[in-house]
Design an enzyme around this catalytic site. Structure first.
Site, PDB file in Angstrom:
ATOM      1  NE  ARG A   1      64.117 -34.593 -36.139  1.00 12.63           N
ATOM      2  CZ  ARG A   1      64.005 -33.761 -35.101  1.00 12.63           C
ATOM      3  NH1 ARG A   1      63.475 -32.549 -35.306  1.00 12.63           N
ATOM      4  NH2 ARG A   1      64.877 -33.558 -34.077  1.00 12.63           N
TER       5      ARG A   1
ATOM      6  CD  GLN B   1      75.008 -32.035 -37.750  1.00 15.61           C
ATOM      7  OE1 GLN B   1      75.272 -30.821 -37.302  1.00 15.61           O
ATOM      8  NE2 GLN B   1      73.989 -32.880 -37.403  1.00 15.61           N
TER       9      GLN B   1
ATOM     10  CB  SER C   1      66.357 -31.117 -41.279  1.00 12.10           C
ATOM     11  OG  SER C   1      66.023 -30.346 -40.269  1.00 12.10           O
ATOM     12  CB  THR C   2      68.815 -35.154 -43.499  1.00 14.77           C
ATOM     13  OG1 THR C   2      69.445 -33.767 -43.801  1.00 14.77           O
ATOM     14  CG2 THR C   2      69.088 -35.895 -44.739  1.00 14.77           C
TER      15      THR C   2
ATOM     16  CG  ASP D   1      91.207 -42.619 -41.002  1.00 14.61           C
ATOM     17  OD1 ASP D   1      91.221 -43.018 -40.000  1.00 14.61           O
ATOM     18  OD2 ASP D   1      91.005 -43.403 -42.247  1.00 14.61           O
TER      19      ASP D   1
ATOM     20  CG  LEU E   1      77.483 -37.265 -48.913  1.00 14.47           C
ATOM     21  CD1 LEU E   1      76.542 -36.114 -49.295  1.00 14.47           C
ATOM     22  CD2 LEU E   1      78.125 -37.214 -47.603  1.00 14.47           C
ATOM     23  CD  GLU E   2      79.173 -44.873 -47.101  1.00 19.47           C
ATOM     24  OE1 GLU E   2      78.402 -45.076 -45.976  1.00 19.47           O
ATOM     25  OE2 GLU E   2      80.260 -45.314 -47.226  1.00 19.47           O
TER      26      GLU E   2
ATOM     27  NE  ARG F   1      71.169 -29.306 -41.545  1.00 29.15           N
ATOM     28  CZ  ARG F   1      70.212 -28.683 -41.979  1.00 29.15           C
ATOM     29  NH1 ARG F   1      69.777 -28.809 -43.386  1.00 29.15           N
ATOM     30  NH2 ARG F   1      69.751 -27.715 -41.260  1.00 29.15           N
TER      31      ARG F   1
END
Length: 174
Positions: free
Chosen positions: A99, A139, A96-97, A112, A121-122, A94
Site C-alpha cells: 500500500r 511474509q 502494508s508494504t 523450491d 528481495l527484488e 505484506r
C-alpha cells in the site's frame, strides 16, 4: 493447501521448517513475517546483460532510513535464514508494504522445496519511499506438496550467505 500459522509453528517445533532467527510474534494466521537486512545491492550499469555477471554496488541502510528512487531495482535480503525439505515456501509482500507502492519481489516469490538460505528481495518502488533496516517487509507462507519430488539442489542460490545478484549468466555456460 497453505499451512496455517499454527501449523507453521508446529512444523518449526518439529524442525520440518527452519526460520532463524525465529520470533513467535511474527506468526500470522497463515504466514510468517520476515524482515529486511541493513544492506542492498544496486547494479552499476544502466543496461544489464543476461550473459555476464553484472557489476553491483553495496549500499548500507542507516538506522535513520534510506530514500529509494522509483524506476530503480534494489536487491535486498531477509534477516532470516529459512529451510524446509517438506513444504514449498512462497514469499509475498505484506499488504502494508504494498500500500506504500513498495514491491519486494519483481518475479521471484516462488521457492523450491529444499531451498535453504536467505531470501533475496527484488525491491522496486512506485514513488520515492524511505525504508529502514529490520522492518518486517514481507511474509513467507508454505504449501504442502503431493507426489514424488526431488529437493532443490541448484548450486546457484542454495545456502547463500548474503544478497545474490542474478546468476543467470551461468545458464549460458552449459
Amino acid at each position: 493447501m497453505i499451512l496455517s500459522g499454527k501449523e507453521i509453528l508446529k512444523n518449526i517445533e518439529t524442525g520440518d521448517i527452519i526460520i532463524e532467527p525465529f520470533n513467535k510474534e511474527n506468526i500470522n494466521p497463515n504466514s510468517y513475517n520476515l524482515s529486511l537486512s541493513n544492506e542492498l545491492l544496486v547494479y552499476e550499469n544502466n543496461v544489464l546483460d543476461m550473459k555476464i555477471a553484472n557489476p553491483v554496488k553495496k549500499i548500507t541502510i542507516p538506522e535513520e532510513g534510506l530514500l529509494l528512487e522509483p524506476n530503480r531495482l534494489y536487491l535486498g535480503r531477509t534477516n532470516e535464514f529459512t529451510k524446509t525439505e517438506k513444504f514449498v515456501p512462497m514469499l509475498e509482500g505484506r499488504s502494508s508494504t504494498g500500500r506504500l507502492g513498495l514491491f519486494i519481489h519483481v518475479t521471484a516469490g516462488f521457492g523450491d522445496i529444499g531451498f535453504a538460505g536467505y531470501w533475496t528481495l527484488e525491491i522496486f518502488c512506485v514513488q520515492p519511499i524511505r525504508i529502514y533496516p529490520d522492518t518486517q517487509i514481507c511474509q513467507i507462507y508454505y504449501h504442502d506438496i503431493h507426489g514424488d519430488y526431488e529437493l532443490y539442489s541448484s548450486g546457484k542460490y542454495q545456502n547463500n550467505k548474503g544478497i545474490q545478484p542474478s546468476l543467470m549468466y551461468k545458464d549460458f555456460e552449459k
